[in-house]
Scaffold this motif. Structure first.
Motif, PDB file in Angstrom:
ATOM      1  N   GLY A  51       0.493  -1.428  -0.127  1.00 23.92           N
ATOM      2  CA  GLY A  51      -0.246   0.403  -0.353  1.00 23.92           C
ATOM      3  C   GLY A  51       0.636   1.199   0.061  1.00 23.92           C
ATOM      4  N   LEU A  52       0.360   2.198   0.912  1.00 20.05           N
ATOM      5  CA  LEU A  52       1.090   3.283   0.514  1.00 20.05           C
ATOM      6  C   LEU A  52       1.349   3.900   2.457  1.00 20.05           C
ATOM      7  CD1 LEU A  52       2.112   6.484   0.265  1.00 20.05           C
ATOM      8  CD2 LEU A  52      -0.666   7.394   0.107  1.00 20.05           C
ATOM      9  N   LYS A  53       3.237   3.744   2.105  1.00 23.27           N
ATOM     10  CA  LYS A  53       3.548   4.246   3.558  1.00 23.27           C
ATOM     11  C   LYS A  53       3.835   5.723   3.561  1.00 23.27           C
ATOM     12  CE  LYS A  53       7.863   3.589   5.505  1.00 23.27           C
ATOM     13  NZ  LYS A  53       9.661   3.356   5.020  1.00 23.27           N
ATOM     14  N   LEU A  54       3.226   6.273   4.404  1.00 26.59           N
ATOM     15  CA  LEU A  54       3.320   7.824   5.054  1.00 26.59           C
ATOM     16  C   LEU A  54       4.051   7.922   5.863  1.00 26.59           C
ATOM     17  CD1 LEU A  54      -0.591   9.104   5.418  1.00 26.59           C
ATOM     18  CD2 LEU A  54       0.980   8.707   3.844  1.00 26.59           C
ATOM     19  N   THR A  55       5.524   8.638   5.955  1.00 24.12           N
ATOM     20  CA  THR A  55       7.045   9.015   6.636  1.00 24.12           C
ATOM     21  C   THR A  55       6.460  10.467   7.081  1.00 24.12           C
ATOM     22  OG1 THR A  55       7.885   9.579   4.900  1.00 24.12           O
ATOM     23  CG2 THR A  55       8.357   7.087   5.841  1.00 24.12           C
ATOM     24  N   SER A  56       5.372  11.678   7.057  1.00 21.21           N
ATOM     25  CA  SER A  56       4.835  12.750   7.899  1.00 21.21           C
ATOM     26  C   SER A  56       3.761  12.803   8.478  1.00 21.21           C
ATOM     27  CB  SER A  56       5.700  13.492   7.018  1.00 21.21           C
ATOM     28  OG  SER A  56       6.885  13.808   7.206  1.00 21.21           O
ATOM     29  N   CYS A  57       3.302  11.424   8.685  1.00 21.70           N
ATOM     30  CA  CYS A  57       2.279  11.080   9.182  1.00 21.70           C
ATOM     31  C   CYS A  57       1.827  11.476  10.862  1.00 21.70           C
ATOM     32  CB  CYS A  57       1.465   9.646   9.204  1.00 21.70           C
ATOM     33  SG  CYS A  57      -0.205   9.264  10.059  1.00 21.70           S
ATOM     34  N   TYR A  58       0.618  12.869  10.796  1.00 18.49           N
ATOM     35  CA  TYR A  58       0.827  13.252  12.445  1.00 18.49           C
ATOM     36  C   TYR A  58      -0.469  13.241  13.290  1.00 18.49           C
ATOM     37  CZ  TYR A  58       5.485  15.587  10.989  1.00 18.49           C
ATOM     38  OH  TYR A  58       6.293  16.128  11.128  1.00 18.49           O
ATOM     39  N   SER A  59      -0.382  13.420  14.325  1.00 18.54           N
ATOM     40  CA  SER A  59      -1.439  12.998  15.464  1.00 18.54           C
ATOM     41  C   SER A  59      -1.697  13.864  16.379  1.00 18.54           C
ATOM     42  CB  SER A  59      -1.656  11.699  16.110  1.00 18.54           C
ATOM     43  OG  SER A  59      -0.319  11.516  16.979  1.00 18.54           O
ATOM     44  N   GLN A  60      -2.215  14.284  17.236  1.00 22.94           N
ATOM     45  CA  GLN A  60      -2.570  15.206  17.833  1.00 22.94           C
ATOM     46  C   GLN A  60      -1.247  14.457  19.508  1.00 22.94           C
ATOM     47  OE1 GLN A  60      -3.626  18.202  18.042  1.00 22.94           O
ATOM     48  NE2 GLN A  60      -4.498  17.337  16.195  1.00 22.94           N
ATOM     49  N   GLN A  61      -0.558  14.918  20.468  1.00 20.32           N
ATOM     50  CA  GLN A  61       0.405  14.911  21.051  1.00 20.32           C
ATOM     51  C   GLN A  61      -0.299  13.035  22.523  1.00 20.32           C
ATOM     52  OE1 GLN A  61      -0.412  16.270  24.133  1.00 20.32           O
ATOM     53  NE2 GLN A  61      -2.065  18.022  23.587  1.00 20.32           N
ATOM     54  N   THR A  62      -1.385  13.682  22.940  1.00 26.48           N
ATOM     55  CA  THR A  62      -2.000  12.572  23.901  1.00 26.48           C
ATOM     56  C   THR A  62      -3.004  11.670  23.101  1.00 26.48           C
ATOM     57  OG1 THR A  62      -3.378  14.348  24.619  1.00 26.48           O
ATOM     58  CG2 THR A  62      -1.444  13.646  25.673  1.00 26.48           C
ATOM     59  N   CYS A  63      -4.040  11.276  23.342  1.00 24.07           N
ATOM     60  CA  CYS A  63      -4.494   9.471  22.953  1.00 24.07           C
ATOM     61  C   CYS A  63      -6.118  10.504  22.763  1.00 24.07           C
ATOM     62  CB  CYS A  63      -5.710   8.668  23.919  1.00 24.07           C
ATOM     63  SG  CYS A  63      -3.477   7.603  24.683  1.00 24.07           S
ATOM     64  N   THR A  64      -6.333  11.197  24.047  1.00 25.01           N
ATOM     65  CA  THR A  64      -8.262  12.040  23.604  1.00 25.01           C
ATOM     66  C   THR A  64      -7.741  13.233  22.525  1.00 25.01           C
ATOM     67  OG1 THR A  64      -8.811  11.609  25.986  1.00 25.01           O
ATOM     68  CG2 THR A  64      -9.756  13.330  25.035  1.00 25.01           C
ATOM     69  N   SER A  65      -6.977  13.760  22.757  1.00 22.68           N
ATOM     70  CA  SER A  65      -6.466  14.570  21.427  1.00 22.68           C
ATOM     71  C   SER A  65      -6.891  14.225  20.414  1.00 22.68           C
ATOM     72  CB  SER A  65      -5.834  15.453  21.748  1.00 22.68           C
ATOM     73  OG  SER A  65      -5.097  15.873  23.024  1.00 22.68           O
ATOM     74  N   THR A  66      -6.470  12.889  20.041  1.00 22.56           N
ATOM     75  CA  THR A  66      -5.887  12.378  18.667  1.00 22.56           C
ATOM     76  C   THR A  66      -7.945  11.951  18.395  1.00 22.56           C
ATOM     77  OG1 THR A  66      -3.691  12.235  18.950  1.00 22.56           O
ATOM     78  CG2 THR A  66      -5.428  11.033  17.542  1.00 22.56           C
ATOM     79  N   ARG A  67      -8.210  11.170  19.283  1.00 21.45           N
ATOM     80  CA  ARG A  67      -9.912  10.654  18.931  1.00 21.45           C
ATOM     81  C   ARG A  67     -10.457  11.596  18.932  1.00 21.45           C
ATOM     82  NH1 ARG A  67      -8.590   4.922  21.195  1.00 21.45           N
ATOM     83  NH2 ARG A  67      -6.526   5.208  21.390  1.00 21.45           N
ATOM     84  N   SER A  68     -10.853  12.699  19.236  1.00 23.59           N
ATOM     85  CA  SER A  68     -11.954  13.315  19.082  1.00 23.59           C
ATOM     86  C   SER A  68     -11.318  14.054  17.998  1.00 23.59           C
ATOM     87  CB  SER A  68     -11.535  14.596  20.609  1.00 23.59           C
ATOM     88  OG  SER A  68     -10.473  15.539  20.667  1.00 23.59           O
ATOM     89  N   ALA A  69     -10.361  14.520  18.056  1.00 23.20           N
ATOM     90  CA  ALA A  69     -10.057  15.156  16.548  1.00 23.20           C
ATOM     91  C   ALA A  69     -10.523  14.426  15.700  1.00 23.20           C
ATOM     92  CB  ALA A  69      -8.649  15.870  16.511  1.00 23.20           C
ATOM     93  N   ILE A  70      -9.961  13.234  15.167  1.00 22.24           N
ATOM     94  CA  ILE A  70     -10.265  12.542  13.874  1.00 22.24           C
ATOM     95  C   ILE A  70     -11.691  12.483  13.615  1.00 22.24           C
ATOM     96  CG2 ILE A  70      -8.286  11.825  13.674  1.00 22.24           C
ATOM     97  CD1 ILE A  70      -9.276   9.044  15.204  1.00 22.24           C
ATOM     98  N   ARG A  71     -12.222  12.440  14.465  1.00 28.14           N
ATOM     99  CA  ARG A  71     -13.890  11.859  14.404  1.00 28.14           C
ATOM    100  C   ARG A  71     -14.551  13.203  14.628  1.00 28.14           C
ATOM    101  NH1 ARG A  71     -12.246   7.862  18.361  1.00 28.14           N
ATOM    102  NH2 ARG A  71     -11.585   5.963  17.654  1.00 28.14           N
ATOM    103  N   THR A  72     -14.705  14.681  14.882  1.00 31.69           N
ATOM    104  CA  THR A  72     -14.527  16.112  14.452  1.00 31.69           C
ATOM    105  C   THR A  72     -14.661  16.826  13.579  1.00 31.69           C
ATOM    106  OG1 THR A  72     -13.391  16.813  16.362  1.00 31.69           O
ATOM    107  CG2 THR A  72     -15.424  15.725  16.865  1.00 31.69           C
ATOM    108  N   GLY A  73     -13.090  16.112  12.916  1.00 32.33           N
ATOM    109  CA  GLY A  73     -12.091  16.899  12.328  1.00 32.33           C
ATOM    110  C   GLY A  73     -11.527  18.491  12.865  1.00 32.33           C
ATOM    111  N   ARG A  74     -11.726  18.175  14.505  1.00 31.94           N
ATOM    112  CA  ARG A  74     -11.445  19.662  14.570  1.00 31.94           C
ATOM    113  C   ARG A  74     -10.392  19.416  15.192  1.00 31.94           C
ATOM    114  NH1 ARG A  74     -15.182  23.612  15.630  1.00 31.94           N
ATOM    115  NH2 ARG A  74     -15.756  22.983  17.445  1.00 31.94           N
ATOM    116  N   LEU A  75      -9.655  20.449  15.505  1.00 26.02           N
ATOM    117  CA  LEU A  75      -8.725  20.521  16.956  1.00 26.02           C
ATOM    118  C   LEU A  75      -9.004  20.555  18.054  1.00 26.02           C
ATOM    119  CD1 LEU A  75      -5.820  22.868  15.619  1.00 26.02           C
ATOM    120  CD2 LEU A  75      -5.071  21.206  16.197  1.00 26.02           C
ATOM    121  N   PRO A  76      -8.679  19.541  18.840  1.00 26.61           N
ATOM    122  CA  PRO A  76      -9.167  19.916  20.045  1.00 26.61           C
ATOM    123  C   PRO A  76      -8.880  20.627  20.762  1.00 26.61           C
ATOM    124  CG  PRO A  76      -7.575  17.934  19.856  1.00 26.61           C
ATOM    125  CD  PRO A  76      -7.304  18.771  18.702  1.00 26.61           C
TER     126      PRO A  76
END
Length: 526
Positions: free
Chosen positions: A102-127
């Motif tokens: 497939g495609l391997k991304l080498t500059s893929c970014y999350s937020q810096q903690t769990c809840t922050s990322t999990r909320s961001a990807i499900r709302t499309g908005r920064l925590p």
């Protein structure tokens, strides 16, 4: 107040210099909707991916299925395809294979903690916009339910005809009104908190002052997060399936969850309805406990390494189930982690080649594995260092389901980008120009092309102690500017010595900060 004035002043000084004249060419992004993050226009690429998706839908007769496989706290360097694997004691043949196919991304970014990322990807908005900047803990008194004014990706996909299932860890609120099946998912099978929050009540070796002290255990009962496997349905009942009563129960949790996801794949594949499966592993978040059915699964034999090996095995089995159900060629799969490794729990923690770890906005905290796999749609062997933010999964899902952004509230600002053309075309390029990094309510840094600029940093006071023993600091006279191509460990700032773009990134940060004036961040009491 002094710190705030300093940051704004620093940005003003650097934005005011003559280099700003070059920003228009350097910054390729264009804002077409006021309350959406600007993107890089790629009209020919956009038309090509529309044609490719349309042809697939004609062939299959329905929209594609979507599967997210989110590992908890896995470091960038843990999978073999990112430099880890067997070389560091835990082979990951399945992740390696899907990256190669497939495609391997080498500059893929999350937020810096769990809840922050999990909320961001499900709302499309920064925590910081939603208020979901950290876990909601016992004793927190919220001023409002943060989900009341949010539209989740599950809600939108459900309206487009998808069956939506979240399996595993949630960590974005366990009160009624904040659970997965309250905010758009048709079904939830999993746990509300992280596994450490559950297992600490049954682990006398790690927490003897709690577990072996009856009085403290009695007090703990009043504040402990829910330790049950939950099964809930939108608009229906929520059942407590089983309780974690031992570290062995916790060790088996991911096997139970994987078995459930596989059973639902087999059922959902028989329907004409497309599905969205949001599978979230409990591992490899500390505290890791061996699955007693697979003791010592890795070469290293340490609990964390065994957890990496087990998660990789489950990923392979989930994809195998999609293949055996005959839906693999109509399913977009994305494998990732919610943030960098938690080094405070070392050796029960992962590996990153970068500076920092979970809890920081240095690369080690926010640069994570990102593997996009779609048999027949994504050209095997692709690798890209173009920038991708996990929030872009929100926009990509909308495109796959044919959902218009007009359905999103006009009074919310959205930070996601549609990256379908980047992911699904053989020569696809990113549509995102920059990633912004926040720590709670503090604006910390920006990455744009190969450059990373910090206006605040997190500094540990001892080895590995990036959360429990660290401080947030202003950077001083000038932003810390790094060229990640020559200095991926962010050790030597080059702003005034080897970069013409110090002011340009400063201007980009200033423009980003300005979006919060018209669209102020939500205050929920955290």
């Amino acid at each position: 107040m002094k710190k705030t004035i300093f940051i704004i002043g620093a940005l003003y000084i650097f934005c005011a210099c003559p280099y700003i004249l070059s920003a228009q060419k350097f910054d390729r992004s264009v804002k077409t909707i006021e309350n959406f993050e600007g993107s890089i226009p790629n009209p020919e690429q956009d038309q090509e991916v529309s044609k490719k998706l349309s042809e697939l839908e004609k062939k299959t007769g329905k929209k594609p299925n979507i599967v997210w496989l989110i590992v908890d706290d896995m470091g960038y360097g843990d999978p073999g395809c990112y430099g880890g694997g067997a070389a560091i004691g835990a082979a990951t043949p399945n992740m390696d294979r899907f990256a190669a196919e497939g495609l391997k991304l080498t500059s893929c970014y999350s937020q810096q903690t769990c809840t922050s990322t999990r909320s961001a990807i499900r709302t499309g908005r920064l925590p910081v916009r939603t208020g979901l900047i950290r876990p909601i803990l016992a004793g927190d008194i919220l001023t409002q339910n943060p989900w009341d004014t949010e539209t989740s990706i599950a809600t939108l996909l459900g309206k487009a005809g998808y069956y939506t299932l979240l399996t595993g860890k949630w960590h974005i609120g366990e009160a009624v009104g904040m659970r997965p099946h309250d905010v758009g998912y048709d079904e939830f099978m999993g746990y509300y908190p992280a596994q450490k929050e559950i297992s600490q009540g049954v682990d006398p070796r790690r927490y003897p002052d709690l577990v072996l002290n009856p009085e403290r255990m009695a007090d703990f009962e009043g504040i402990r997060p829910d330790d049950h496997l939950q099964h809930g349905f939108k608009g229906g009942k929520t059942e407590k399936v089983s309780q974690v009563k031992s570290i062995e129960d916790m060790g088996r949790a991911d096997q139970v969850l994987t078995d459930f996801t596989i059973s639902r794949i087999q059922e959902l594949a028989q329907s004409d309805q497309p599905f969205f499966i949001d599978h979230n592993f409990m591992k490899v978040h500390a505290d890791n406990h061996d699955n007693p059915d697979y003791p010592g699964l890795s070469a290293a034999k340490y609990a964390y390494k065994n957890a990496v090996a087990e998660v990789d095995m489950h990923i392979g089995n989930i994809v195998k189930a999609l293949d055996e159900a005959g839906v693999l060629e109509n399913t977009f799969i994305f494998i990732t982690s919610d943030n960098g490794p938690q080094m405070d729990s070392w050796p029960d923690g992962g590996y990153t080649p970068f500076r920092g770890a979970k809890g920081t906005t240095f690369e080690g905290g926010v640069r994570i594995p990102g593997i996009a796999y779609w048999k027949g749609m994504i050209t095997p062997g692709r690798q890209s260092d173009d920038i991708f933010d996990l929030m872009d999964l929100f926009g990509t899902n909308l495109r796959l389901a044919g959902i218009s952004t007009d359905l999103l509230p006009k009074n919310n600002y959205y930070d996601f980008i549609d990256q379908s053309s980047f992911l699904f075309l053989e020569d696809g390029k990113t549509n995102r120009e920059a990633v912004y990094f926040w720590w709670g309510k503090e604006l910390m840094a920006i990455r744009m092309k190969e450059y990373k600029q910090h206006i605040k940093v997190i500094i540990p006071q001892d080895t590995h102690m990036w959360i429990d023993y660290s401080t947030v600091q202003d950077v001083g006279l000038a932003p810390w500017m790094f060229n990640l191509y020559i200095d991926p460990k962010e050790e030597m700032p080059v702003g005034h010595r080897r970069s013409a773009w110090l002011a340009t990134l400063g201007a980009k940060l200033k423009t980003h900060a300005a979006t919060f004036k018209k669209y102020p961040p939500k205050q929920i009491g955290l």
